[in-house]
Structure formats: C-alpha cells, structure tokens
Scaffold this active site. Structure first.
Site, PDB file in Angstrom:
ATOM      1  CB  THR A  68      -0.920   0.026   1.242  1.00 12.37           C
ATOM      2  OG1 THR A  68      -0.091  -0.042   2.406  1.00 12.37           O
ATOM      3  CG2 THR A  68      -1.900  -1.127   1.227  1.00 12.37           C
ATOM      4  CB  THR A  70       5.271  -0.423   3.257  1.00 13.12           C
ATOM      5  OG1 THR A  70       4.008  -1.043   3.131  1.00 13.12           O
ATOM      6  CG2 THR A  70       5.817  -0.552   4.651  1.00 13.12           C
ATOM      7  CB  THR A  71       8.850   0.788  -0.295  1.00 13.56           C
ATOM      8  OG1 THR A  71       8.459  -0.580  -0.222  1.00 13.56           O
ATOM      9  CG2 THR A  71      10.328   0.897  -0.591  1.00 13.56           C
ATOM     10  CG  HIS A 127       3.299  -5.298   6.818  1.00 11.51           C
ATOM     11  ND1 HIS A 127       3.076  -4.112   6.165  1.00 11.51           N
ATOM     12  CD2 HIS A 127       4.346  -5.879   6.187  1.00 11.51           C
ATOM     13  CE1 HIS A 127       3.968  -3.975   5.190  1.00 11.51           C
ATOM     14  NE2 HIS A 127       4.746  -5.026   5.180  1.00 11.51           N
ATOM     15  CB  SER A 157       0.624  -3.662  -5.661  1.00  7.13           C
ATOM     16  OG  SER A 157       1.948  -3.419  -5.306  1.00  7.13           O
ATOM     17  CE  LYS A 287       2.524  -0.381 -15.548  1.00  5.24           C
ATOM     18  NZ  LYS A 287       1.205  -0.365 -16.197  1.00  5.24           N
TER      19      LYS A 287
HETATM   20  P1  A3P Z   1       2.743  -0.993  -7.619  1.00  2.70           P
HETATM   21  O1  A3P Z   1       2.931  -2.468  -7.560  1.00  2.70           O
HETATM   22  O2  A3P Z   1       1.318  -0.601  -7.847  1.00  2.70           O
HETATM   23  O3  A3P Z   1       3.673  -0.317  -8.555  1.00  2.70           O
HETATM   24  P2  A3P Z   1       4.857  -1.606  -0.440  1.00  2.70           P
HETATM   25  O4  A3P Z   1       5.971  -0.659  -0.349  1.00  2.70           O
HETATM   26  O5  A3P Z   1       3.826  -1.427   0.637  1.00  2.70           O
HETATM   27  O6  A3P Z   1       5.315  -2.997  -0.618  1.00  2.70           O
HETATM   28  O7  A3P Z   1       4.049  -1.193  -1.757  1.00  2.70           O
HETATM   29  C1  A3P Z   1       4.625  -1.381  -3.024  1.00  2.70           C
HETATM   30  C2  A3P Z   1       3.942  -0.444  -3.992  1.00  2.70           C
HETATM   31  O8  A3P Z   1       4.450   0.887  -3.803  1.00  2.70           O
HETATM   32  C3  A3P Z   1       4.257  -0.804  -5.427  1.00  2.70           C
HETATM   33  O9  A3P Z   1       3.117  -0.406  -6.175  1.00  2.70           O
HETATM   34  C4  A3P Z   1       5.469   0.061  -5.698  1.00  2.70           C
HETATM   35  O10 A3P Z   1       5.726   0.270  -7.073  1.00  2.70           O
HETATM   36  C5  A3P Z   1       5.058   1.346  -4.997  1.00  2.70           C
HETATM   37  N1  A3P Z   1       6.204   2.181  -4.636  1.00  2.70           N
HETATM   38  C6  A3P Z   1       7.430   1.796  -4.199  1.00  2.70           C
HETATM   39  N2  A3P Z   1       8.216   2.856  -3.982  1.00  2.70           N
HETATM   40  C7  A3P Z   1       7.485   3.944  -4.289  1.00  2.70           C
HETATM   41  C8  A3P Z   1       7.775   5.352  -4.282  1.00  2.70           C
HETATM   42  N3  A3P Z   1       8.959   5.812  -3.924  1.00  2.70           N
HETATM   43  N4  A3P Z   1       6.787   6.192  -4.655  1.00  2.70           N
HETATM   44  C9  A3P Z   1       5.579   5.722  -5.030  1.00  2.70           C
HETATM   45  N5  A3P Z   1       5.253   4.416  -5.073  1.00  2.70           N
HETATM   46  C10 A3P Z   1       6.194   3.534  -4.700  1.00  2.70           C
END
Ligand code: A3P
Length: 320
Positions: A68, A70-71, A127, A157, A287
């Site tokens: 959602t 997190t990163t 989480h 995702s 993406k």
């Molecule tokens: P998508 O798979 O829709 O591209 P999490 O960090 O919770 O695992 O979520 C991963 C989702 O956040 C992925 O979405 C990823 O591409 C997106 N994401 C990762 N880094 C990001 C950033 N710096 N800015 C915006 N979205 C990011």
C-alpha cells in the site's frame, strides 16, 4: 540467548499448529490468529513481540498492509526525520540502503532481535493490524502513521510482487483469478484487507493526535503537503528557511519512485540478506501509479472488490 530464542520459536510453532489454516497466495498456508491471516514466519514474530516488545516512548510506528506504499512512506519518514536530527550523511544512507533496511520491521527484524535497530532513529515499521499490536505499543504514547490504498491497486501490486517472488524461486505463481478469489474472501497476509484498514481508521478517529491516517492516492496527489504534514506529526516540522531553501522538494525527489527505483542498490541488491526472507529490492518497485488495476483486472472484478470494500467500510466515514 540464541538457545533461548530457538526454544521460544519452537513453542510458538507448537501453538501455531493448533490454529485454523487456509491455503495462502504464495505456496504456503496462512494461519488465522486474532481475526487475521498470517504467513508462519510473521505470526511467529508477532507472538514474540506481543509477549516481549517494549517501545521507546519516542518511537514512531509506520504501519500499513503490504503493497500500500510502505516502502515510500518508510523512505519519506526516514529522510524527513534524519534531515533535522542527524547529519546529512545519515539521510543519504537511503541512497545506499533499501528503505526496508533503514527502518526495521517489528514482527521480523525486532522479533528476531530487539537490538536490530539504531536507537537514535525512532522509526519502526509494522504490518500488524491495530487490534493485534503489542499492548505495550497501544498503551504507550507512541505515534503511528498508517498508509492504505485502493484495494484493487493493492491487490494487483500484491499479486505481481508474489508472482515475481515465486518465479525467482522457479515456482509457478498462483493464477491471478485464484489469488483474487482468496483476496475477496479476506485471505491475504495480514488480511482481511478491509479489517486492517478499518482498525487503524477507527483508532485514528479515536486518537487523532496519536495516529495519522494517510492514503497512497492523497500522498501522490500532493506529496509536498504530505511531507510537511509528516514532519509536523513527527515533531520535526520544516522551518521557514528549510521550506524556502527547497528542503521539502529535495526530500520528495530523493524518495520518488523514479529516484529510488533507479538506484543501484534497489535495482540489483537484496535486503535482509542472510535470512530466509531475503528479497530482491527491485520487487518493491513496480509502477508506482494510481489505477493500474484496470490493466490487469476485468471491470467485473473491479466492481466486485469495490462492492466488498463499500459494504465493509459502510458507516465508518471512510471511502477508499
Ligand atoms: P505498484 O505495484 O502498484 O507499482 P509496499 O511498499 O507497501 O510494498 O508497496 C509497493 C507499492 O508501492 C508498489 O506499487 C510500488 O511500485 C510502490 N512504490 C514503491 N516505492 C514507491 C515510491 N517511492 N513512490 C511511489 N510508489 C512507490
């Protein structure tokens, strides 16, 4: 110490074996515990931290359901916090380390070893659903920042993430339709998704000074306003000089999808090396767009998940 930890792990495994289990989305079963589904290694960690974890009173928890944002949120909070309290060299560790290696995960890194963290940086990610957080966190004055996202985008995702993970192990991923069926039935690691979101939403209404509730979509639309909001909430607001000097923009650019996904460490590195859950950093960057679900789910699938979310969130005041 290590012998003690092994014994504890064995005990948790014995307890876990008595819990209801369902087929998960990525090759192993999820266990049902306190109303949520968990992969075994996270459940073991959760039980350990429920029993033993004690936060510092200044800790700030970055909470989310997987996939959602997190990163991104970890990168932003880390960059914002370290820019004011510590030297610039710490902030720039985002250029050399994956955000997951900058902010430890409660139910894995800290469950393995509570000292798996830099105490000068009070950020911890999780989480774990609100209702399952260790009582020591709930009863503390610690702040929590929660991020969530449109369920359809979160599901797509998640599916891509798990598929890449499976393929890297030469395992056939679960077909998207099957995974979707499970997700709609609430089955996902840390799911049901709607209950995860609702738990933090309700808590944020009850304790607005303690819990900041954000969405990926809002943060994408106005990242600058959110960076400032995050700084204020964390107690390290940007000064006028910083704002005028372009500090907010600098942080946003450093944490952007384009910047982070193109770093050598995130293109070719792995994090949690030497653990059973070492993962390619690139899997966390796909993406980074809103609405990509429409390229992967049929309109009927989208409408079905929308309908589930609407029914589950009804009366809560939250629209996702
Ligand atoms: P998508 O798979 O829709 O591209 P999490 O960090 O919770 O695992 O979520 C991963 C989702 O956040 C992925 O979405 C990823 O591409 C997106 N994401 C990762 N880094 C990001 C950033 N710096 N800015 C915006 N979205 C990011």
């Amino acid at each position: 110490d290590s012998a003690e930890r092994k014994n504890e792990a064995k005990n948790y495994n014995e307890v876990m074996s008595t819990f209801p289990r369902v087929k998960g989305l990525n090759g192993y079963d999820y266990y049902l515990y306190q109303g949520f589904f968990y992969a075994p290694f996270f459940l073991e960690g959760l039980m350990a931290v429920q029993e033993c974890f004690n936060p510092q009173s200044t800790d700030i928890f970055v909470a989310s359901c997987p996939k959602t944002g997190t990163t991104w949120l970890k990168a932003l909070t880390f960059a914002i916090f370290t820019r004011s309290r510590l030297s610039g060299s710490t902030t720039s560790s985002l250029l050399a380390k994956m955000p997951h290696d900058c902010v430890p995960l409660l139910e894995y890194d800290l469950a393995q070893n509570p000292s798996n963290r830099d105490l000068a940086i009070p950020l911890v990610s999780t989480h774990v659903p609100y209702s399952c957080l260790p009582k020591s966190i709930i009863s503390s004055s610690c702040k929590i920042i929660y991020i969530c996202r449109d369920a359809k985008d979160a599901f797509v995702s998640l599916w891509y993430f798990l598929a890449r993970l499976q393929m890297s192990k030469n395992v056939e991923p679960l077909p998207l339709e099957e995974a979707f069926e499970l997700f709609c039935n609430g089955i996902a690691n840390f799911g049901p998704y709607w209950d995860h979101v609702l738990g933090y939403w309700r808590a944020s209404l009850e304790f607005p000074e303690k819990i900041l509730f954000l969405t990926y979509e809002e943060m994408k639309k106005d990242t600058a306003a959110h960076a400032k909001k995050l700084a204020e909430f964390m107690g390290c607001s940007f000064t006028l000089e910083e704002e005028e000097g372009g500090e907010v923009q600098k942080i946003i650019s450093m944490c952007s999808f384009e910047k982070l996904s193109n770093l050598e460490v995130n293109k070719n590195g792995k994090h949690r090396l030497d653990t059973p859950i070492a993962i390619q950093n690139s899997f966390y960057f796909r993406k980074g767009e809103i609405g990509d679900w429409a390229n992967h789910l049929t309109p009927e699938m989208g409408a079905r998940l929308d309908d589930i979310m609407e029914r589950k969130l009804k009366g809560s005041g939250l629209k996702l």
